[in-house]
Each structure stands twice: as C-alpha cells, then as structure tokens.
Design a protein around this motif. Structure first.
Motif, mmCIF file in Angstrom:
data_model
loop_
_atom_site.group_PDB
_atom_site.id
_atom_site.type_symbol
_atom_site.label_atom_id
_atom_site.label_comp_id
_atom_site.label_asym_id
_atom_site.label_seq_id
_atom_site.Cartn_x
_atom_site.Cartn_y
_atom_site.Cartn_z
ATOM 1 N N PRO A 131 -0.641 6.756 29.489
ATOM 2 C CA PRO A 131 -0.551 8.128 28.987
ATOM 3 C C PRO A 131 -0.926 9.151 30.066
ATOM 4 C CG PRO A 131 -1.714 6.732 27.423
ATOM 5 C CD PRO A 131 -1.534 5.932 28.679
ATOM 6 N N GLY A 132 -0.067 10.153 30.245
ATOM 7 C CA GLY A 132 -0.328 11.219 31.203
ATOM 8 C C GLY A 132 -0.082 10.845 32.654
ATOM 9 N N VAL A 133 0.409 9.655 32.911
ATOM 10 C CA VAL A 133 0.662 9.216 34.282
ATOM 11 C C VAL A 133 2.136 8.869 34.419
ATOM 12 C CG1 VAL A 133 0.150 7.462 36.030
ATOM 13 C CG2 VAL A 133 -1.679 8.338 34.580
ATOM 14 N N LYS A 134 2.773 9.456 35.404
ATOM 15 C CA LYS A 134 4.179 9.169 35.649
ATOM 16 C C LYS A 134 4.286 7.921 36.522
ATOM 17 C CE LYS A 134 8.434 11.316 37.205
ATOM 18 N NZ LYS A 134 9.056 12.527 37.699
ATOM 19 N N GLY A 135 5.125 7.001 36.115
ATOM 20 C CA GLY A 135 5.336 5.792 36.908
ATOM 21 C C GLY A 135 4.338 4.694 36.597
ATOM 22 N N LEU A 136 4.236 3.780 37.531
ATOM 23 C CA LEU A 136 3.395 2.596 37.395
ATOM 24 C C LEU A 136 2.170 2.714 38.292
ATOM 25 C CD1 LEU A 136 6.339 0.081 37.770
ATOM 26 C CD2 LEU A 136 5.280 0.764 35.620
ATOM 27 N N ARG A 137 1.189 1.875 38.043
ATOM 28 C CA ARG A 137 0.014 1.795 38.912
ATOM 29 C C ARG A 137 -0.286 0.331 39.193
ATOM 30 N NH1 ARG A 137 0.632 6.542 39.389
ATOM 31 N NH2 ARG A 137 -0.889 8.192 39.213
ATOM 32 N N LEU A 138 -0.649 0.042 40.436
ATOM 33 C CA LEU A 138 -1.149 -1.278 40.806
ATOM 34 C C LEU A 138 -2.657 -1.186 40.901
ATOM 35 C CD1 LEU A 138 1.366 -2.408 43.571
ATOM 36 C CD2 LEU A 138 1.243 -3.186 41.209
ATOM 37 N N VAL A 139 -3.342 -2.120 40.249
ATOM 38 C CA VAL A 139 -4.800 -2.124 40.201
ATOM 39 C C VAL A 139 -5.289 -3.456 40.759
ATOM 40 C CG1 VAL A 139 -6.786 -2.098 38.638
ATOM 41 C CG2 VAL A 139 -4.820 -0.631 38.165
ATOM 42 N N PRO A 140 -6.254 -3.431 41.670
ATOM 43 C CA PRO A 140 -6.783 -4.711 42.168
ATOM 44 C C PRO A 140 -7.415 -5.500 41.029
ATOM 45 C CG PRO A 140 -8.093 -2.855 42.992
ATOM 46 C CD PRO A 140 -6.950 -2.283 42.220
ATOM 47 N N PHE A 141 -7.148 -6.793 41.005
ATOM 48 C CA PHE A 141 -7.699 -7.642 39.958
ATOM 49 C C PHE A 141 -9.071 -8.122 40.410
ATOM 50 C CE2 PHE A 141 -7.703 -11.688 37.395
ATOM 51 C CZ PHE A 141 -7.912 -11.041 36.195
ATOM 52 N N THR A 142 -10.041 -7.191 40.325
ATOM 53 C CA THR A 142 -11.430 -7.465 40.694
ATOM 54 C C THR A 142 -12.313 -7.166 39.490
ATOM 55 O OG1 THR A 142 -11.815 -5.185 41.434
ATOM 56 C CG2 THR A 142 -11.003 -6.770 43.095
ATOM 57 N N LYS A 143 -13.525 -7.661 39.517
ATOM 58 C CA LYS A 143 -14.476 -7.410 38.434
ATOM 59 C C LYS A 143 -14.773 -5.912 38.308
ATOM 60 C CE LYS A 143 -17.206 -9.132 35.256
ATOM 61 N NZ LYS A 143 -16.652 -9.571 33.991
ATOM 62 N N GLU A 144 -14.796 -5.211 39.433
ATOM 63 C CA GLU A 144 -15.072 -3.772 39.415
ATOM 64 C C GLU A 144 -13.941 -2.999 38.730
ATOM 65 O OE1 GLU A 144 -14.991 -0.541 42.839
ATOM 66 O OE2 GLU A 144 -16.742 -1.838 42.992
ATOM 67 N N ALA A 145 -12.703 -3.330 39.047
ATOM 68 C CA ALA A 145 -11.561 -2.609 38.483
ATOM 69 C C ALA A 145 -11.185 -3.107 37.089
ATOM 70 C CB ALA A 145 -10.358 -2.718 39.406
ATOM 71 N N VAL A 146 -11.411 -4.404 36.833
ATOM 72 C CA VAL A 146 -11.063 -5.008 35.538
ATOM 73 C C VAL A 146 -12.314 -5.720 35.017
ATOM 74 C CG1 VAL A 146 -9.470 -6.532 34.319
ATOM 75 C CG2 VAL A 146 -8.707 -5.354 36.394
ATOM 76 N N PRO A 147 -13.235 -4.953 34.414
ATOM 77 C CA PRO A 147 -14.518 -5.547 34.024
ATOM 78 C C PRO A 147 -14.481 -6.469 32.813
ATOM 79 C CG PRO A 147 -14.461 -3.221 33.438
ATOM 80 C CD PRO A 147 -13.209 -3.506 34.207
ATOM 81 N N GLU A 148 -13.427 -6.375 31.990
ATOM 82 C CA GLU A 148 -13.425 -7.197 30.780
ATOM 83 C C GLU A 148 -12.010 -7.622 30.417
ATOM 84 O OE1 GLU A 148 -15.815 -7.035 26.642
ATOM 85 O OE2 GLU A 148 -14.670 -5.237 27.091
ATOM 86 N N ILE A 149 -11.885 -8.896 30.026
ATOM 87 C CA ILE A 149 -10.605 -9.454 29.585
ATOM 88 C C ILE A 149 -10.859 -10.177 28.277
ATOM 89 C CG2 ILE A 149 -8.768 -11.094 30.140
ATOM 90 C CD1 ILE A 149 -9.685 -10.668 33.114
ATOM 91 N N ARG A 150 -10.078 -9.838 27.279
ATOM 92 C CA ARG A 150 -10.186 -10.491 25.972
ATOM 93 C C ARG A 150 -8.796 -10.974 25.559
ATOM 94 N NH1 ARG A 150 -14.484 -6.872 22.537
ATOM 95 N NH2 ARG A 150 -16.202 -7.146 24.008
ATOM 96 N N ILE A 151 -8.463 -12.158 26.027
ATOM 97 C CA ILE A 151 -7.144 -12.721 25.763
ATOM 98 C C ILE A 151 -6.903 -12.840 24.258
ATOM 99 C CG2 ILE A 151 -5.671 -14.770 26.030
ATOM 100 C CD1 ILE A 151 -5.974 -13.249 28.645
ATOM 101 N N SER A 152 -7.894 -13.316 23.509
ATOM 102 C CA SER A 152 -7.718 -13.518 22.067
ATOM 103 C C SER A 152 -7.437 -12.202 21.339
ATOM 104 C CB SER A 152 -8.939 -14.200 21.459
ATOM 105 O OG SER A 152 -10.082 -13.377 21.593
#
Length: 173
Positions: free
Chosen positions: A137-158
């Motif tokens: 939302p509010g961002v034109k285009g795509l973004r690439l984000v490093p897959f690090t704990k700092e950038a992606v602190p939580e993952i809940r697959i379920s």
C-alpha cells in the motif's frame, strides 16, 4: 488440473572434463543434496537426469555424472538449465522450519500489524536471500528485502503471514 508443486534443487553450470561430467550449482542445504531425492527434471519436464555426485567442490557446487549425459557437448548444452523435483520427494520440514518456497504468497505486515503486501518471490543472487514484496500500500512497484532477522523478524507459516520491518521497504529521499 494443477501441476504437482516442484522445487528447484540446482542448475547445470557447464561441462567438466571430457566424459560427460557436469558442474552443478546447488540450492540445497548440503551440496550433494541435489542428487538425494531421486531423478531431477528440467523446468518443462521434457528431460530427466539420474545424478550421481562425483565430487563436492565447495561453495555450493558439485561435479556430477548422469547416464543421460554422454559427452562433454551434452553437458555443455545443458548450461543454465534448472533441475527440479516434486515437492513430495523432499522431507517434511521440522516444526518451526520451512522451505523458502513456503514464503511465496504469504501476507506481509509491519511491526504494528499494518499490511505491507505479499511475498511474490524469493531470490538469491549470491549475497544472501532476498524476498520480493508486491502490492505494498502506498508504494509503486516492488521491493526487495534482505531475508535477515533484522528485516524479517517473524515468520508464521501456519498463519500465512510474515512480519517485515517497515524500515526495510522504505527508500531514502
């Protein structure tokens, strides 16, 4: 009819020697894993290869042979071709583990719970994994984000969601 989900385990990287051996860039946890789940197929399913690891050469590369590759010319012609197996051939992940492909399609939220789009793809260009976010939302285009704990602190697959630090998608003015 939907196709069986598949996972890319590696890609041919060129010929090795004169007897049809080939160099393979592996995308598996251990380099020899590229041959651990049975025959591999090309993306279009047109060809199948029964790989035997000749030698692990480090940095995610192996030398392999396959009865379907008879000469150096055969091996060289395959350079860049990706190798797939059906997802069902892989072991189920342990609790709190996942395959990177499991991230694709997950909903993305920031630390405060605001929607940040969805994971469109996961890449690795050699310097670490990156997740591609779309429909932000509010961002034109795509973004690439490093897959690090700092950038992606939580993952809940379920729950089909991940948390991405808002600072990881913002671009400096």
């Amino acid at each position: 009819m939907s196709e069986t989900p598949r996972v890319c385990l590696g890609a041919f990287a060129g010929a090795h020697g004169v007897k049809g051996h080939t160099k393979i860039k592996t995308f598996t946890e251990t380099p020899d894993g590229v041959a651990a789940y049975g025959p591999v197929e090309t993306e279009d399913r047109a060809r199948s290869f029964t790989l035997a690891i000749v030698k692990v050469i480090g940095d995610g590369f192996v030398i392999a042979s396959a009865p379907e590759i008879e000469s150096r010319e055969d091996a060289e012609a395959l350079k860049g071709v990706q190798l797939y197996v059906d997802r069902s051939a892989l072991p189920s992940p342990e609790e709190d583990e996942f395959y990177l492909d499991d991230l694709v399609g997950l909903n993305v939220f920031d630390e405060d719970g605001a929607a940040l789009g969805v994971v469109k793809a996961v890449y690795n260009f050699g310097a670490g994994d990156l997740i591609e976010l779309a429909n932000i939302p509010g961002v034109k285009g795509l973004r690439l984000v490093p897959f690090t704990k700092e950038a992606v602190p939580e993952i809940r697959i379920s729950q089909k969601k991940i948390t991405v630090a808002r600072s990881a998608i913002e671009t400096p003015d």
